[in-house]
Design a protein around this motif. Sequence first.
Motif, PDB file in Angstrom:
ATOM      1  N   LEU A 162       1.605  -0.812  46.361  1.00 34.63           N
ATOM      2  CA  LEU A 162       1.825   0.508  46.933  1.00 34.63           C
ATOM      3  C   LEU A 162       1.267   0.635  48.345  1.00 34.63           C
ATOM      4  N   ARG A 163       0.117   0.034  48.599  1.00 33.32           N
ATOM      5  CA  ARG A 163      -0.533   0.213  49.887  1.00 33.32           C
ATOM      6  C   ARG A 163       0.207  -0.471  51.034  1.00 33.32           C
ATOM      7  N   ASP A 164       1.100  -1.391  50.702  1.00 33.93           N
ATOM      8  CA  ASP A 164       1.869  -2.088  51.735  1.00 33.93           C
ATOM      9  C   ASP A 164       3.339  -1.675  51.779  1.00 33.93           C
ATOM     10  N   ASP A 165       3.891  -1.268  50.647  1.00 38.11           N
ATOM     11  CA  ASP A 165       5.320  -0.980  50.550  1.00 38.11           C
ATOM     12  C   ASP A 165       5.514   0.069  49.461  1.00 38.11           C
ATOM     13  N   VAL A 166       5.467   1.346  49.852  1.00 41.97           N
ATOM     14  CA  VAL A 166       5.511   2.417  48.853  1.00 41.97           C
ATOM     15  C   VAL A 166       6.809   2.408  48.039  1.00 41.97           C
ATOM     16  N   ARG A 172       9.268  -1.289  41.650  1.00 45.07           N
ATOM     17  CA  ARG A 172       8.779  -2.330  40.746  1.00 45.07           C
ATOM     18  C   ARG A 172       8.055  -1.736  39.553  1.00 45.07           C
ATOM     19  N   MET A 173       7.299  -0.652  39.768  1.00 46.58           N
ATOM     20  CA  MET A 173       6.654   0.028  38.651  1.00 46.58           C
ATOM     21  C   MET A 173       7.698   0.537  37.658  1.00 46.58           C
ATOM     22  N   ALA A 174       8.745   1.215  38.166  1.00 42.88           N
ATOM     23  CA  ALA A 174       9.784   1.749  37.292  1.00 42.88           C
ATOM     24  C   ALA A 174      10.508   0.628  36.546  1.00 42.88           C
ATOM     25  N   GLY A 175      10.808  -0.462  37.249  1.00 42.42           N
ATOM     26  CA  GLY A 175      11.474  -1.585  36.600  1.00 42.42           C
ATOM     27  C   GLY A 175      10.620  -2.213  35.520  1.00 42.42           C
ATOM     28  N   PHE A 176       9.297  -2.285  35.784  1.00 45.66           N
ATOM     29  CA  PHE A 176       8.397  -2.867  34.777  1.00 45.66           C
ATOM     30  C   PHE A 176       8.311  -1.978  33.540  1.00 45.66           C
ATOM     31  N   VAL A 177       8.227  -0.673  33.735  1.00 38.77           N
ATOM     32  CA  VAL A 177       8.190   0.248  32.591  1.00 38.77           C
ATOM     33  C   VAL A 177       9.466   0.109  31.765  1.00 38.77           C
ATOM     34  N   GLU A 178      10.608   0.063  32.423  1.00 35.42           N
ATOM     35  CA  GLU A 178      11.873  -0.048  31.683  1.00 35.42           C
ATOM     36  C   GLU A 178      11.997  -1.389  30.971  1.00 35.42           C
ATOM     37  N   ALA A 179      11.556  -2.464  31.607  1.00 33.71           N
ATOM     38  CA  ALA A 179      11.618  -3.774  30.953  1.00 33.71           C
ATOM     39  C   ALA A 179      10.680  -3.839  29.754  1.00 33.71           C
ATOM     40  N   THR A 180       9.485  -3.262  29.902  1.00 36.81           N
ATOM     41  CA  THR A 180       8.534  -3.226  28.783  1.00 36.81           C
ATOM     42  C   THR A 180       9.109  -2.410  27.632  1.00 36.81           C
ATOM     43  N   ALA A 181       9.715  -1.266  27.939  1.00 35.43           N
ATOM     44  CA  ALA A 181      10.319  -0.426  26.898  1.00 35.43           C
ATOM     45  C   ALA A 181      11.443  -1.165  26.186  1.00 35.43           C
ATOM     46  N   ALA A 182      12.250  -1.912  26.936  1.00 35.55           N
ATOM     47  CA  ALA A 182      13.360  -2.643  26.328  1.00 35.55           C
ATOM     48  C   ALA A 182      12.857  -3.654  25.313  1.00 35.55           C
ATOM     49  N   ARG A 183      11.735  -4.306  25.607  1.00 39.88           N
ATOM     50  CA  ARG A 183      11.173  -5.282  24.660  1.00 39.88           C
ATOM     51  C   ARG A 183      10.733  -4.621  23.366  1.00 39.88           C
ATOM     52  N   HIS A 184      10.380  -3.337  23.449  1.00 42.97           N
ATOM     53  CA  HIS A 184       9.931  -2.602  22.265  1.00 42.97           C
ATOM     54  C   HIS A 184      11.050  -1.775  21.625  1.00 42.97           C
ATOM     55  N   ILE A 282      12.901  -5.530  38.944  1.00 43.36           N
ATOM     56  CA  ILE A 282      12.122  -6.402  38.064  1.00 43.36           C
ATOM     57  C   ILE A 282      11.936  -7.710  38.801  1.00 43.36           C
ATOM     58  N   GLY A 283      10.708  -8.106  39.005  1.00 44.90           N
ATOM     59  CA  GLY A 283      10.505  -9.352  39.735  1.00 44.90           C
ATOM     60  C   GLY A 283       9.129  -9.443  40.327  1.00 44.90           C
ATOM     61  N   ALA A 284       9.022 -10.273  41.355  1.00 43.68           N
ATOM     62  CA  ALA A 284       7.726 -10.581  41.961  1.00 43.68           C
ATOM     63  C   ALA A 284       7.118  -9.346  42.600  1.00 43.68           C
ATOM     64  N   ARG A 285       5.810  -9.294  42.644  1.00 51.82           N
ATOM     65  CA  ARG A 285       5.091  -8.203  43.264  1.00 51.82           C
ATOM     66  C   ARG A 285       5.141  -8.335  44.770  1.00 51.82           C
TER      67      ARG A 285
END
Length: 285
Positions: A162-166, A172-184, A282-285
Amino acid sequence: MCRWLAYSGSPIILEELLYKPEHSLIDQSLHARMGVETTNGDGFGIGWYPADHGEPDRVAEPAVVRGTGPAWSDRNLRELAHCVRSPMFVAHIRASTGTAVQQTNCHPFRYGQWLWMHNGAIHDFPRLKRDLVLAVDPSLYPSIEGSTDSELMFHLALTFGLRDDVPGAVERMAGFVEATAARHGVTEPLQMTVAVSEGTQLWAFRYSSARASRSLFFSTSVQALRALHPDNPVLQRASEETRIIVSEPLGDLPGAWNPVPESSYAVVREGHDSIRAFRPQIGAR
């Protein structure tokens, strides 16, 4: 859900927006028109950057005040709003989606010079929480004080840069939440309007996995509003750079408010504003 307001422009006394408009944020705490709940009484918070930043080339850390009672009856909030003057501030009234009503769960959340507030929810959050928490950078984990999905989203965004690229970090946060939810096996997990600032710029995001996001509006340019309403004294005092982003309009002034489009984000900075598409990654930080 919740209601919130973010302001950037010439320094003003906070009560000018929190209390004085016809449908002010304080009025919305009792009589919201566009939220899931009409009453938002599970706490409040304001965060502001000083009108005088002190050192040139350095933005001062923002001040934050939060309370667990309803905003409409808090005398300390009324006193503070009457005397604090700021060129950039955020304000939030909370309707809990299940986590405790406590000060550490009230928005905005602060990390260094950054402020973050959120309206929405992560669906089935208790089921996803462990995997989401474990993705937070270990150096950031001690800064998590409360138990909300909103604060965890903030720390995930910080983890993802966030501090470098809001915009990229929030995507990436939203994509990670959605990917985590999909696994569950959790479908359509994310509902969010988010405001974030570091004191010089303001970003506002509107997104939901279901593409049916909560309401969000931005103010029309002051120059255009003056042309529409030449006799309005408030508009005559406001600077050309003044912008307001709100969960719902502060009044019925014709031409004053524009909806933030679905799956997009707004950037407010001196001399340049823009609205861009928001796409979870979804991908690299």
